[in-house]
Structures are given as structure tokens and as C-alpha cells.
Design an enzyme around this catalytic site. Structure first.
Site, PDB file in Angstrom:
ATOM      1  CE  LYS A 117       7.833  90.867 -63.897  1.00  0.00           C
ATOM      2  NZ  LYS A 117       8.648  91.894 -63.297  1.00  0.00           N
ATOM      3  CE  LYS A 121      11.795  85.777 -68.470  1.00  0.00           C
ATOM      4  NZ  LYS A 121      12.554  85.597 -67.244  1.00  0.00           N
ATOM      5  CB  THR A 162       9.699  86.972 -64.846  1.00  0.00           C
ATOM      6  OG1 THR A 162       9.889  88.026 -63.903  1.00  0.00           O
ATOM      7  CG2 THR A 162       8.449  87.244 -65.670  1.00  0.00           C
TER       8      THR A 162
HETATM    9  P1  NAD Z   1      20.583  87.006 -64.478  1.00  0.00           P
HETATM   10  O1  NAD Z   1      20.803  86.364 -65.796  1.00  0.00           O
HETATM   11  O2  NAD Z   1      21.475  88.121 -64.027  1.00  0.00           O
HETATM   12  O3  NAD Z   1      20.617  85.877 -63.310  1.00  0.00           O
HETATM   13  C1  NAD Z   1      20.194  84.549 -63.473  1.00  0.00           C
HETATM   14  C2  NAD Z   1      21.217  83.677 -62.774  1.00  0.00           C
HETATM   15  O4  NAD Z   1      20.788  82.311 -62.817  1.00  0.00           O
HETATM   16  C3  NAD Z   1      22.590  83.716 -63.449  1.00  0.00           C
HETATM   17  O5  NAD Z   1      23.577  84.109 -62.506  1.00  0.00           O
HETATM   18  C4  NAD Z   1      22.808  82.280 -63.951  1.00  0.00           C
HETATM   19  O6  NAD Z   1      24.155  81.855 -63.893  1.00  0.00           O
HETATM   20  C5  NAD Z   1      21.936  81.510 -62.978  1.00  0.00           C
HETATM   21  N1  NAD Z   1      21.540  80.181 -63.456  1.00  0.00           N
HETATM   22  C6  NAD Z   1      21.124  79.823 -64.703  1.00  0.00           C
HETATM   23  N2  NAD Z   1      20.828  78.500 -64.732  1.00  0.00           N
HETATM   24  C7  NAD Z   1      21.071  78.024 -63.483  1.00  0.00           C
HETATM   25  C8  NAD Z   1      20.969  76.750 -62.890  1.00  0.00           C
HETATM   26  N3  NAD Z   1      20.545  75.680 -63.569  1.00  0.00           N
HETATM   27  N4  NAD Z   1      21.326  76.611 -61.582  1.00  0.00           N
HETATM   28  C9  NAD Z   1      21.770  77.685 -60.864  1.00  0.00           C
HETATM   29  N5  NAD Z   1      21.881  78.928 -61.369  1.00  0.00           N
HETATM   30  C10 NAD Z   1      21.536  79.097 -62.672  1.00  0.00           C
HETATM   31  O7  NAD Z   1      19.061  87.481 -64.477  1.00  0.00           O
HETATM   32  P2  NAD Z   1      18.356  88.515 -63.468  1.00  0.00           P
HETATM   33  O8  NAD Z   1      18.354  89.872 -64.064  1.00  0.00           O
HETATM   34  O9  NAD Z   1      18.909  88.302 -62.093  1.00  0.00           O
HETATM   35  O10 NAD Z   1      16.851  88.001 -63.550  1.00  0.00           O
HETATM   36  C11 NAD Z   1      16.417  86.843 -62.856  1.00  0.00           C
HETATM   37  C12 NAD Z   1      14.917  86.712 -63.022  1.00  0.00           C
HETATM   38  O11 NAD Z   1      14.280  87.885 -62.507  1.00  0.00           O
HETATM   39  C13 NAD Z   1      14.455  86.577 -64.472  1.00  0.00           C
HETATM   40  O12 NAD Z   1      13.402  85.643 -64.512  1.00  0.00           O
HETATM   41  C14 NAD Z   1      13.988  87.978 -64.819  1.00  0.00           C
HETATM   42  O13 NAD Z   1      13.004  87.974 -65.842  1.00  0.00           O
HETATM   43  C15 NAD Z   1      13.431  88.438 -63.505  1.00  0.00           C
HETATM   44  N6  NAD Z   1      13.423  89.898 -63.322  1.00  0.00           N
HETATM   45  C16 NAD Z   1      14.518  90.644 -63.643  1.00  0.00           C
HETATM   46  C17 NAD Z   1      14.480  92.025 -63.460  1.00  0.00           C
HETATM   47  C18 NAD Z   1      15.688  92.880 -63.794  1.00  0.00           C
HETATM   48  O14 NAD Z   1      15.557  94.109 -63.818  1.00  0.00           O
HETATM   49  N7  NAD Z   1      16.858  92.301 -64.041  1.00  0.00           N
HETATM   50  C19 NAD Z   1      13.336  92.638 -62.941  1.00  0.00           C
HETATM   51  C20 NAD Z   1      12.255  91.845 -62.578  1.00  0.00           C
HETATM   52  C21 NAD Z   1      12.308  90.472 -62.786  1.00  0.00           C
END
Ligand code: NAD
Length: 290
Positions: free
Chosen positions: A162, A237, A87
Site C-alpha cells: 500500500k 498520511k 492503512t
Molecule cells: P474515518 O476517520 O472516517 O473513520 C475512522 C473511524 O474510526 C471513525 O468513525 C472513528 O470514530 C473510529 N474510531 C477511532 N478510534 C476508535 C476506537 N478506538 N474504537 C472504535 N472506533 C474508533 O476514516 P476513513 O476514511 O474511514 O479511513 C479509515 C482507514 O482507511 C484509514 O486508515 C485510512 O488511511 C484508510 N483509507 C482511507 C481511504 C479514504 O479514501 N477515506 C482510502 C484508503 C484507505
């Protein structure tokens, strides 16, 4: 297919695992050292992306997406797909898509709803923006990771869908919580309130499917001490992204603006961080009118 998967966090890891389980070769990379069942780990995002038929990213924000795009676009083959499921702000989604298109890649912005449970179960909903060809290339992967994919329009349309959805969600959750707190003070039983509203014109997803009152309605995070679920800081966010988008196109979104301020207050000053976004109800329970 050979799939590069970058960002193996709470959402990305189970999504990548489902693709591997379905028989695809998945080469993954994350800044943190992680291991995911069935996924071959690479040493960098460029290594995960080179030779891939499709690269999927699942990253925290637009700034990180832009940095990863700079690393992987130069090593990707023309005709490959670049599917961003994070997102992010609409502007970053469009900028990355332009950059990818210029070198013959097929970009799709495809944020999801369904949360960590949906990612693990393979029941996410994808909201996609990009060309017909790019969407068609990514669609079989959406079928594995999710139960529904809507092609919303050109690049950025997925992110637009979204944040509009989640702006409604944030506003509606606050309205549902403040109505329960008002009902309490009026001496109205919460179960009776649910029985009426869930079948009357005040019904909504937040009331009917994700009721913020413990013990009322179907099982939800309120029945588990408000452990997320969908964390308040993630709601914040998405609300901030909605306001950033609204400013960029001069749209008047007063309820979205107020919801953003309330979740900001809740997360930053009232220990809301790490709580489910429905924990707005105990917040209102404690408050008076002034
Ligand atoms: P998270 O923080 O668990 O995962 C993000 C991952 O990206 C981490 O493991 C981090 O180490 C990695 N990362 C950061 N910078 C990086 C880079 N330069 N290269 C490689 N890896 C890198 O977050 P999440 O909960 O998995 O969410 C991911 C996305 O999905 C976000 O944009 C969030 O808004 C969206 N989202 C999350 C949910 C939820 O319920 N968690 C629901 C819908 C959408």
C-alpha cells in the site's frame, strides 16, 4: 459468519453495510455514535469481537489499531480471523499480527485502495499480508467488499504494498501537476498536453484516469472544485508512512521524501487540508521558480 466490525467511518460503514447485505451477521462498534444499515451496534469493541468468526478493523492509525487489538484479542476465540483494513505503519501491522498469532488467531493486514466510492460500490482492491490459512479465511469477505485481493506475502506485506503504491501516486501526481503548470507557461493548450502525454511515455494513472486539470480527461475531482476524492491530508498520511518505513529499513527514497515535504507544506501552510490531492495543480499555477 458472525463478523465484528470496528471503525465505522467513511470507509468502514459502507464496507460493513455490504457484508450485512450479503447475509452475514455484522456486529459493529465505533467510538462515535453511528448507525449503519443492517449492522447491529455493540457497546464496545470487545463486545463486537467476542464470538466473532472474523473481526475487521478500519481505523485511523497504528496507535489506535494497537489499542483496539489489546481490547479484542483476549476475548476472541482461537481460529478466528483478525483482518485489519486500515492503512497503518508496517511495524504496528506486524506487532498486532504477532500478538494475534500467539493466541491462535489468524491475522491479515489488508489495506485497501479504491476510496469511499469503492467502499460503497464493493469494488475495493485489498493488498493482504498473512499466512495462506488466514488469507483463505478472509478471501470470501474480500470478494464481497471488493473486486480484487492480492495476497502479497507474510504479515506486513499488505501495508508495504500500500505505501509503495501510494508513494508512487504522490510523486506522480506532483510531476503531473508541475508539468501542466509548465505547459501553461509555455503556452501549450492543456487538452493538447493531455492528448499527447496520455498516449505517450509520460502516461500514468494520475494523467489518464484522474487528470488534475479541470475539463480535461475523464471526470475527476478537478471537475468538482477539487473536492475529494482522495484528500491531500490522506496522501500526506500515506507518504509519511512511506518515509517511516524507508527509515526503518534504511532505503533511499529521495522522491518520496520530497513529495512528503510538498504535501506537508500544502496541507499545513497552504490551505490544502480538505482539498483533493490533485489540487497541487492550482498550487503550482500560482507559483514562480524561486
Ligand atoms: P474515518 O476517520 O472516517 O473513520 C475512522 C473511524 O474510526 C471513525 O468513525 C472513528 O470514530 C473510529 N474510531 C477511532 N478510534 C476508535 C476506537 N478506538 N474504537 C472504535 N472506533 C474508533 O476514516 P476513513 O476514511 O474511514 O479511513 C479509515 C482507514 O482507511 C484509514 O486508515 C485510512 O488511511 C484508510 N483509507 C482511507 C481511504 C479514504 O479514501 N477515506 C482510502 C484508503 C484507505
Amino acid at each position: 459468519m458472525k463478523i465484528g466490525f470496528i471503525g465505522l467511518g467513511n470507509m468502514g460503514a459502507p464496507m460493513a453495510a455490504n457484508l450485512a447485505k450479503a447475509g452475514h451477521l455484522v456486529v459493529g462498534f465505533d467510538m462515535a455514535s453511528v448507525s449503519v444499515e443492517g449492522v447491529v451496534m455493540a457497546g464496545s469493541s470487545a463486545e463486537a469481537a467476542s464470538d466473532a468468526d472474523v473481526v475487521i478493523t478500519m481505523l485511523p492509525n497504528g496507535e489506535i489499531l494497537r489499542a483496539v487489538a489489546d481490547d479484542i484479542i483476549p476475548v476472541m476465540q482461537a481460529g478466528a480471523g483478525f483482518v485489519d483494513c486500515s492503512t497503518v505503519d508496517v511495524e504496528s501491522a506486524r506487532a498486532v499480527a504477532n500478538q494475534a498469532q500467539t493466541v491462535g488467531l489468524l491475522p491479515v493486514d489488508a489495506p485497501v485502495s479504491g476510496g469511499i466510492g469503492g467502499a460503497a460500490a464493493g469494488t475495493l482492491t485489498f493488498m493482504a499480508g498473512g499466512s495462506e490459512a488466514a488469507f483463505a479465511q478472509a478471501a470470501p469477505l474480500f470478494d464481497i467488499m471488493g473486486q480484487k485481493a492480492v495476497h502479497c506475502g507474510e504479515s506486513g506485506a499488505g501495508q508495504a504494498a500500500k505505501i509503495c503504491n501510494n508513494m508512487i501516486l504522490g510523486v506522480t501526481m506532483i510531476a503531473t501537476c508541475e508539468a501542466f503548470a509548465l505547459a501553461d507557461k509555455l503556452g501549450l493548450d492543456r487538452q493538447k498536453m493531455f492528448d499527447v502525454v496520455s498516449t505517450s511515455s509520460g502516461y500514468s494513472w494520475t494523467m489518464n484516469a484522474y487528470c488534475p486539470a479541470p475539463g480535461v480527461g475523464p471526470q475527476s475531482p478537478s471537475d468538482n472544485d477539487y473536492k475529494p476524492g482522495f484528500a491531500a491530508e490522506l496522501m500526506l498520511k500515506d507518504l509519511r508512512l512511506s518515509q517511516q518505513a524507508a527509515e526503518s529499513v534504511d532505503a533511499d527514497t529521495p522522491m518520496g521524501y520530497i513529495a512528503t515535504n510538498l504535501y506537508e507544506q500544502f496541507v499545513e501552510n497552504e490551505n490544502g487540508m480538505g482539498m483533493d490531492f490533485s489540487a497541487m495543480l492550482p498550487r503550482y499555477e500560482k507559483r514562480n521558480r524561486s
